[in-house]
Design an enzyme around this catalytic site. Structure first.
Site, mmCIF file in Angstrom:
data_model
loop_
_atom_site.group_PDB
_atom_site.id
_atom_site.type_symbol
_atom_site.label_atom_id
_atom_site.label_comp_id
_atom_site.label_asym_id
_atom_site.label_seq_id
_atom_site.Cartn_x
_atom_site.Cartn_y
_atom_site.Cartn_z
ATOM 1 N N ARG A 1 21.882 -16.054 0.698
ATOM 2 C CA ARG A 1 21.929 -14.591 0.690
ATOM 3 C C ARG A 1 22.540 -14.050 1.984
ATOM 4 N NH1 ARG A 1 18.028 -11.387 -2.071
ATOM 5 N NH2 ARG A 1 17.577 -10.198 -0.189
ATOM 6 N N ARG B 1 29.689 -15.430 9.399
ATOM 7 C CA ARG B 1 30.989 -14.801 9.681
ATOM 8 C C ARG B 1 31.580 -15.287 10.981
ATOM 9 N NH1 ARG B 1 28.480 -9.540 9.352
ATOM 10 N NH2 ARG B 1 28.458 -9.054 7.135
ATOM 11 N N ARG C 1 5.155 -14.835 -3.420
ATOM 12 C CA ARG C 1 4.753 -14.706 -2.023
ATOM 13 C C ARG C 1 4.235 -13.299 -1.825
ATOM 14 N NH1 ARG C 1 2.953 -18.109 0.974
ATOM 15 N NH2 ARG C 1 3.819 -17.487 2.998
ATOM 16 N N ARG D 1 8.543 -10.372 11.073
ATOM 17 C CA ARG D 1 9.375 -9.346 11.717
ATOM 18 C C ARG D 1 8.557 -8.135 12.132
ATOM 19 N NH1 ARG D 1 13.276 -8.742 6.341
ATOM 20 N NH2 ARG D 1 11.594 -8.464 4.850
ATOM 21 N N GLU E 1 5.069 -7.616 9.875
ATOM 22 C CA GLU E 1 5.048 -8.129 8.509
ATOM 23 C C GLU E 1 4.564 -9.581 8.524
ATOM 24 O OE1 GLU E 1 8.567 -6.765 6.358
ATOM 25 O OE2 GLU E 1 8.582 -8.698 5.339
ATOM 26 N N TYR F 1 14.598 -12.142 -8.028
ATOM 27 C CA TYR F 1 14.666 -11.660 -6.653
ATOM 28 C C TYR F 1 15.711 -10.534 -6.593
ATOM 29 C CZ TYR F 1 14.571 -12.742 -1.536
ATOM 30 O OH TYR F 1 14.435 -12.725 -0.175
ATOM 31 N N ASP G 1 17.565 -7.151 -5.586
ATOM 32 C CA ASP G 1 17.649 -6.082 -4.597
ATOM 33 C C ASP G 1 17.685 -4.754 -5.356
ATOM 34 O OD1 ASP G 1 17.570 -7.434 -2.197
ATOM 35 O OD2 ASP G 1 19.710 -7.905 -2.236
HETATM 36 P P1 FAD Z 1 8.248 -2.645 -8.003
HETATM 37 O O1 FAD Z 1 8.734 -1.793 -6.883
HETATM 38 O O2 FAD Z 1 7.367 -3.802 -7.690
HETATM 39 O O3 FAD Z 1 7.498 -1.687 -9.034
HETATM 40 C C1 FAD Z 1 6.622 -2.147 -10.019
HETATM 41 C C2 FAD Z 1 5.518 -1.112 -10.162
HETATM 42 O O4 FAD Z 1 4.691 -1.463 -11.266
HETATM 43 C C3 FAD Z 1 4.607 -1.057 -8.941
HETATM 44 O O5 FAD Z 1 4.483 0.291 -8.512
HETATM 45 C C4 FAD Z 1 3.284 -1.602 -9.455
HETATM 46 O O6 FAD Z 1 2.152 -1.006 -8.835
HETATM 47 C C5 FAD Z 1 3.354 -1.202 -10.914
HETATM 48 N N1 FAD Z 1 2.508 -2.050 -11.794
HETATM 49 C C6 FAD Z 1 2.492 -3.399 -11.849
HETATM 50 N N2 FAD Z 1 1.581 -3.820 -12.768
HETATM 51 C C7 FAD Z 1 1.039 -2.696 -13.292
HETATM 52 C C8 FAD Z 1 0.029 -2.468 -14.270
HETATM 53 N N3 FAD Z 1 -0.591 -3.488 -14.882
HETATM 54 N N4 FAD Z 1 -0.311 -1.190 -14.584
HETATM 55 C C9 FAD Z 1 0.301 -0.141 -13.946
HETATM 56 N N5 FAD Z 1 1.263 -0.305 -13.016
HETATM 57 C C10 FAD Z 1 1.625 -1.564 -12.686
HETATM 58 N N6 FAD Z 1 15.936 -4.433 -1.750
HETATM 59 C C11 FAD Z 1 17.078 -3.967 -1.182
HETATM 60 O O7 FAD Z 1 18.022 -3.629 -1.903
HETATM 61 N N7 FAD Z 1 17.183 -3.846 0.183
HETATM 62 C C12 FAD Z 1 16.171 -4.196 1.025
HETATM 63 O O8 FAD Z 1 16.314 -4.066 2.242
HETATM 64 C C13 FAD Z 1 14.959 -4.686 0.446
HETATM 65 N N8 FAD Z 1 13.942 -5.045 1.247
HETATM 66 C C14 FAD Z 1 12.788 -5.499 0.677
HETATM 67 C C15 FAD Z 1 11.728 -5.833 1.529
HETATM 68 C C16 FAD Z 1 10.531 -6.270 0.992
HETATM 69 C C17 FAD Z 1 9.398 -6.626 1.917
HETATM 70 C C18 FAD Z 1 10.387 -6.407 -0.427
HETATM 71 C C19 FAD Z 1 9.103 -6.892 -1.019
HETATM 72 C C20 FAD Z 1 11.438 -6.077 -1.274
HETATM 73 C C21 FAD Z 1 12.652 -5.620 -0.740
HETATM 74 N N9 FAD Z 1 13.712 -5.243 -1.548
HETATM 75 C C22 FAD Z 1 14.874 -4.785 -0.974
HETATM 76 C C23 FAD Z 1 13.627 -5.303 -3.032
HETATM 77 C C24 FAD Z 1 13.147 -3.978 -3.666
HETATM 78 O O9 FAD Z 1 11.854 -3.709 -3.196
HETATM 79 C C25 FAD Z 1 13.153 -4.150 -5.191
HETATM 80 O O10 FAD Z 1 14.456 -4.373 -5.663
HETATM 81 C C26 FAD Z 1 12.606 -2.933 -5.961
HETATM 82 O O11 FAD Z 1 11.527 -2.320 -5.337
HETATM 83 C C27 FAD Z 1 12.184 -3.427 -7.341
HETATM 84 O O12 FAD Z 1 11.706 -2.355 -8.123
HETATM 85 P P2 FAD Z 1 10.832 -2.673 -9.405
HETATM 86 O O13 FAD Z 1 10.635 -1.375 -10.108
HETATM 87 O O14 FAD Z 1 11.394 -3.801 -10.171
HETATM 88 O O15 FAD Z 1 9.432 -3.264 -8.846
HETATM 89 N N1 UDP Z 2 16.238 -16.040 7.210
HETATM 90 C C1 UDP Z 2 16.048 -16.822 8.328
HETATM 91 N N2 UDP Z 2 16.005 -16.228 9.558
HETATM 92 C C2 UDP Z 2 16.127 -14.904 9.724
HETATM 93 C C3 UDP Z 2 16.324 -14.100 8.581
HETATM 94 C C4 UDP Z 2 16.370 -14.703 7.331
HETATM 95 O O1 UDP Z 2 15.910 -18.024 8.214
HETATM 96 O O2 UDP Z 2 16.077 -14.422 10.865
HETATM 97 C C5 UDP Z 2 16.274 -16.704 5.889
HETATM 98 C C6 UDP Z 2 14.894 -16.789 5.245
HETATM 99 O O3 UDP Z 2 14.821 -18.017 4.550
HETATM 100 C C7 UDP Z 2 14.920 -15.641 4.245
HETATM 101 C C8 UDP Z 2 16.376 -15.690 3.790
HETATM 102 O O4 UDP Z 2 17.092 -16.026 4.977
HETATM 103 O O5 UDP Z 2 14.013 -15.851 3.194
HETATM 104 C C9 UDP Z 2 16.879 -14.410 3.199
HETATM 105 O O6 UDP Z 2 16.728 -13.373 4.158
HETATM 106 P P1 UDP Z 2 16.662 -11.870 3.743
HETATM 107 O O7 UDP Z 2 16.638 -11.052 4.982
HETATM 108 O O8 UDP Z 2 17.704 -11.611 2.733
HETATM 109 O O9 UDP Z 2 15.221 -11.819 3.057
HETATM 110 P P2 UDP Z 2 14.393 -10.581 2.475
HETATM 111 O O10 UDP Z 2 15.002 -9.318 2.996
HETATM 112 O O11 UDP Z 2 14.474 -10.709 0.995
HETATM 113 O O12 UDP Z 2 13.029 -10.818 3.008
#
Ligand code: FAD
Ligand code: UDP
Length: 367
Positions: free
Chosen positions: A171, A175, A248, A279, A299, A347, A349
């Protein structure tokens, strides 16, 4: 006649985009959300005048013109570019892996020198990389693997890098330019009023019941609508009857600090194994804030157990195989469509999540 056309389980991005499209077509929707707020993992709150990403750093990035136009039609995005810094035992390295990282790590200055050093280090890997460790060494060499990848990844995923699939590390860009932009996508930014405002726009006029767990009265709720869009965990829907999928989880520790600028950048990754968090994010920097105080979030990765939030699907072979079995069950559910990160065990985004919801809306809502 049922009371609703669509019952949507989950008010995250996937459910909200689908609801928005369905309402545009005059469909009546009901959203059930088990948390006490809308937005799923992109939910933001306001603390000390600072927009706080409640569930970790969320940076919107995409190369899909249609998705970018879609979100910009709903709210204004700022020009934030994610350029995190990695802290390894107090040494600071630019991310992603680029000439700034290589020059500091290898004491070199040109792309040719960086390539030669990495080629020397990667020679230990023969053939196709079989796991994350081999993939990482073959991309950036053993030294960067040891300092910037191994500890972070093993904390994040709770496993040895030899037991993780190679795709996770692919991912990240590698560069041979001096360029700290974490993403290769054409467009990037953060909604100026936060992601909750985006979700509010998508859900304007939609009936939402918060604090409501669909699985507590599944049959009753399903009877309310012609079709259900379910965005919770697919194995949870089937009461884990084939076994549990791997996820996770994370624990977030948020503090308000009485200082203006704590770390000088939105995201610092702590890449050594000994520090328990992966982080620290300093929220104000996502929006170039100048407030007198600051809010930071540490986190901590965690093993997932029933009852915790399943933030990341673990898409290794074993889990993907189990997911396929659940997917077969899901196909027999008739009027239930499984979507989003948890419903599709992917997974995703944010941009991919919107793409998938729009594509479902297109086929599902076709006249
Ligand atoms: P979710 O946001 O998980 O929504 C699902 C919803 O369903 C939740 O509100 C949950 O409470 C509800 N639900 C589940 N089960 C039930 C139930 N039984 N009854 C009622 N409600 C329920 N993407 C990016 O593009 N850029 C980023 O920088 C980025 N950073 C991230 C960092 C973290 C730490 C995480 C975890 C994800 C990140 N993502 C990022 C991914 C992004 O969060 C997801 O793509 C997006 O939120 C997915 O939306 P979703 O609707 O599929 O799921
Ligand atoms: N990663 C790493 N070191 C860093 C940042 C990321 O080894 O400083 C690795 C780690 O395995 C991570 C993966 O790169 O799970 C993808 O990183 P990304 O930032 O895309 O993860 P996310 O935003 O989904 O947590």
């Amino acid at each position: 006649m049922k009371q609703y056309d669509y019952l949507i389980v989950g008010s995250g991005l996937y459910g909200a985009v689908f609801a928005h499209e369905a309402m545009k077509k005059g469909k009546k929707c009901l959203i059930l959300e088990k948390r006490n707020h809308i937005g799923g993992n992109i939910y933001c709150s306001e603390v000390e005048g600072i927009t706080v990403h409640q569930y970790g750093a969320h940076i919107f990035h995409t190369s899909n013109q249609k998705v970018w136009d879609y979100v910009n039609g709903l709210c204004r995005f700022n020009n934030f570019i994610n350029s995190p810094v990695a802290n390894y035992k107090g040494e600071m390295y630019n991310m992603p892996f680029n000439m700034n990282t290589f020059s500091k790590m290898f004491h070199i200055s040109t792309p040719a020198e960086a390539k030669a050093e990495i080629a020397r280090q990667r020679a230990e890997i023969k053939g196709e990389p079989k796991n994350l460790e081999e993939q990482a060494i073959s991309l950036v060499g053993r030294e960067i693997y040891t300092k910037l990848i191994k500890g972070y990844t093993e904390k994040q995923w709770g496993r040895d890098c030899k037991d993780l699939p190679p795709f996770i590390i692919k991912r990240l860009p590698v560069r041979y330019r001096y360029d700290n932009n974490y993403f290769n996508d054409r467009y990037q930014g953060i909604p100026e009023e936060g992601y909750t405002a985006l979700i509010e726009k998508l859900l304007a006029g939609c009936e939402v019941r918060l604090n409501t767990d669909f699985l507590e009265a599944k049959e009753e709720y399903l009877a309310l609508a012609d079709t259900c869009i379910y965005t919770g965990t697919i194995d949870g829907y089937f009461h884990y009857c084939l076994g549990k999928l791997g996820y996770r989880s994370l624990r977030f520790e948020t503090e308000v600090l009485d200082e203006e600028n704590h770390q000088g950048v939105a995201v610092v990754n702590y890449t050594e194994r000994e520090i328990p968090y992966t982080r620290i994010i300093e929220h104000k920097h996502f929006a170039f804030g100048e407030q007198p105080k600051t809010v930071i979030t540490k986190e901590y990765p965690a093993d997932w157990e029933e009852g915790m939030e399943p933030y990341y699907p673990i898409n290794d072979e074993e889990n993907n195989r189990l997911y396929e079995e659940y997917h077969k069950l899901a196909e027999q559910e008739g009027n239930v469509i499984f979507g989003g990160r948890l419903g599709q065990y992917k997974y995703y985004d944010m941009d991919k999540c919107i793409e998938a919801a729009l594509s479902l809306a297109e086929s599902e809502l076709a006249e």
